[in-house]
Design an enzyme around this catalytic site. Structure first.
Site, mmCIF file in Angstrom:
data_model
loop_
_atom_site.group_PDB
_atom_site.id
_atom_site.type_symbol
_atom_site.label_atom_id
_atom_site.label_comp_id
_atom_site.label_asym_id
_atom_site.label_seq_id
_atom_site.Cartn_x
_atom_site.Cartn_y
_atom_site.Cartn_z
ATOM 1 C CB SER A 143 -0.853 -0.003 1.271
ATOM 2 O OG SER A 143 -1.510 1.225 1.415
ATOM 3 C CE1 TYR A 156 -4.352 -1.616 5.227
ATOM 4 C CE2 TYR A 156 -3.497 0.469 4.401
ATOM 5 C CZ TYR A 156 -4.010 -0.796 4.165
ATOM 6 O OH TYR A 156 -4.174 -1.236 2.871
HETATM 7 O O1 NJP Z 1 -10.247 -5.429 1.223
HETATM 8 P P1 NJP Z 1 -11.679 -6.007 1.596
HETATM 9 P P2 NJP Z 1 -9.569 -5.121 -0.201
HETATM 10 N N1 NJP Z 1 -7.906 -14.275 7.472
HETATM 11 O O2 NJP Z 1 -11.954 -5.489 2.948
HETATM 12 C C1 NJP Z 1 -10.067 -11.129 4.112
HETATM 13 C C2 NJP Z 1 -4.811 -3.990 0.209
HETATM 14 N N2 NJP Z 1 -5.065 -2.635 -0.296
HETATM 15 O O3 NJP Z 1 -9.959 -6.113 -1.198
HETATM 16 O O4 NJP Z 1 -12.053 -13.436 6.121
HETATM 17 C C3 NJP Z 1 -8.216 -14.474 6.185
HETATM 18 O O5 NJP Z 1 -12.660 -5.791 0.527
HETATM 19 C C4 NJP Z 1 -11.558 -10.885 4.010
HETATM 20 O O6 NJP Z 1 -12.278 -12.113 4.054
HETATM 21 P P3 NJP Z 1 -13.075 -12.679 5.349
HETATM 22 C C5 NJP Z 1 -5.396 -4.247 1.582
HETATM 23 O O7 NJP Z 1 -4.596 -3.763 2.610
HETATM 24 C C6 NJP Z 1 -6.343 -2.220 -0.541
HETATM 25 O O8 NJP Z 1 -9.733 -3.682 -0.472
HETATM 26 O O9 NJP Z 1 -14.092 -13.575 4.716
HETATM 27 N N3 NJP Z 1 -8.783 -13.538 5.409
HETATM 28 C C7 NJP Z 1 -11.674 -10.312 2.607
HETATM 29 O O10 NJP Z 1 -11.765 -11.343 1.656
HETATM 30 C C8 NJP Z 1 -5.486 -5.766 1.576
HETATM 31 O O11 NJP Z 1 -4.260 -6.335 1.940
HETATM 32 C C9 NJP Z 1 -6.544 -0.907 -0.989
HETATM 33 O O12 NJP Z 1 -13.635 -11.507 6.054
HETATM 34 C C10 NJP Z 1 -9.046 -12.348 5.985
HETATM 35 C C11 NJP Z 1 -10.360 -9.579 2.427
HETATM 36 O O13 NJP Z 1 -9.449 -10.051 3.430
HETATM 37 C C12 NJP Z 1 -5.783 -6.088 0.117
HETATM 38 O O14 NJP Z 1 -5.417 -4.931 -0.632
HETATM 39 C C13 NJP Z 1 -5.458 -0.050 -1.172
HETATM 40 C C14 NJP Z 1 -8.747 -12.068 7.319
HETATM 41 C C15 NJP Z 1 -10.508 -8.080 2.610
HETATM 42 O O15 NJP Z 1 -11.392 -7.603 1.651
HETATM 43 C C16 NJP Z 1 -7.243 -6.421 -0.156
HETATM 44 O O16 NJP Z 1 -8.031 -5.312 0.206
HETATM 45 C C17 NJP Z 1 -4.186 -0.521 -0.905
HETATM 46 C C18 NJP Z 1 -8.160 -13.089 8.065
HETATM 47 N N4 NJP Z 1 -7.861 -12.928 9.366
HETATM 48 C C19 NJP Z 1 -4.001 -1.811 -0.459
HETATM 49 N N5 NJP Z 1 -9.116 -10.787 7.584
HETATM 50 C C20 NJP Z 1 -7.912 -0.368 -1.281
HETATM 51 N N6 NJP Z 1 -8.975 -1.178 -1.228
HETATM 52 O O17 NJP Z 1 -8.036 0.827 -1.601
HETATM 53 C C21 NJP Z 1 -9.639 -10.285 6.455
HETATM 54 O O18 NJP Z 1 -3.145 0.325 -1.098
HETATM 55 N N7 NJP Z 1 -9.595 -11.224 5.492
#
Ligand code: NJP
Length: 260
Positions: A143, A156
């Protein structure tokens, strides 16, 4: 993307957002995908949908903050596909957003457990499998927060800075053995994470217009691009989709020419 045909991949955080888009896109390019997230029902439904559309996918419920769950995830990929070519360390969270004095030590630590230890767990268990087969590619979702300080995001920013260093160290340790570890900084992406950021109202990112965010499908394309030979030059560092150069390489519209 011929380079992807027949490859096998794990995508963490595949239940929505960037992970879901990546799982769908990789599968559409002929990659056998293992979807991982905590929401078992959601990833099972997604995997079934991918299979119904002619792809190959399965689901494995996994909390990446738990190292034994990630060990089981990698073992499942080996059992199911016999090898592991690609790991996308995408699972991550930003909630709860709060200034340092207002934050909860438990929640702060949990973010580090998921965003940093989750990536470490993926590296730790996938690397030996990849070494055994002579190579592989690991993409760590980074990020802009790795290099900037934003109010309310101490957890974060600290976690993504740590992920950037993990990427660099892993690349140094295993480049000679055929592994590539590449960071991807996507810019702001229209996912649930940005909805949480907007609701917080705490820093300039929360005030960005939703129209300025890119789609998760673009990030998926960038991940697929980095998994090919062009990813070599970014190994150990962060590939940025915020720059026009980055977008041009992936074949996406340039930063200053986004649709209104
Ligand atoms: O996030 P979101 P994004 N164990 O909230 C999962 C980075 N990023 O797609 O477990 C396993 O829609 C959760 O699944 P669930 C960001 O930092 C983003 O935007 O079922 N899985 C869901 O599938 C991140 O690293 C932006 O709740 C776990 C997913 O994670 C990545 O991109 C900008 C979990 C999160 O979906 C994906 O972000 C940037 C666990 N303990 C970097 N906890 C941006 N969106 O603007 C959560 O620079 N998950």
């Amino acid at each position: 993307m011929e380079h992807l045909k027949g490859k096998t991949a794990i995508v963490t955080g595949a239940s929505r957002g960037i992970g879901e888009a990546t799982a769908r896109f990789l599968a559409s390019q002929g990659v056998k995908v293992l979807l991982a997230a905590r929401s078992a029902q959601v990833i099972e439904t997604l995997a079934a949908e991918i299979c119904a559309n002619g792809g190959e996918a399965s689901a494995f419920a996994c909390d990446v903050s738990d190292h034994s769950a990630v060990l089981a995830l990698v073992a499942q990929a080996k059992r199911r596909f016999a090898r592991l070519d690609i790991l996308v360390n995408n699972a991550g969270l930003i909630d709860p957003i709060a200034r340092i004095a207002d934050s909860s030590p438990e929640a702060w630590g949990h973010c580090l457990d998921v965003n940093v230890k989750g990536v470490y767990h993926g590296l730790h268990y996938a690397i030996p499998v990849m070494l055994e087969q002579g190579g592989g590619t690991i993409i760590n979702l980074s990020s802009g927060a790795a290099n900037s300080s934003l109010e309310g995001w101490s957890h974060y920013c600290a976690s993504k800075a740590a992920v950037a260093r993990l990427t660099g160290v892993a690349q140094k340790e295993y480049a000679a053995d055929g592994l590539r570890v590449i960071g991807l900084s996507p810019g702001t992406v229209a996912t649930d994470m940005q909805s949480s950021i907007k609701a917080s109202g705490i820093n300039p990112v929360s005030r960005l217009a939703p129209s300025s965010h890119i789609s998760p499908e673009w990030v998926a394309q960038a991940i697929a691009y980095l998994c090919g030979p062009d990813g070599d030059e970014f190994a150990g560092g962060d590939f940025s989709l915020k720059t026009s150069e980055g977008r041009q390489r992936v074949g996406l519209p340039l930063a200053d020419r986004l649709p209104a």
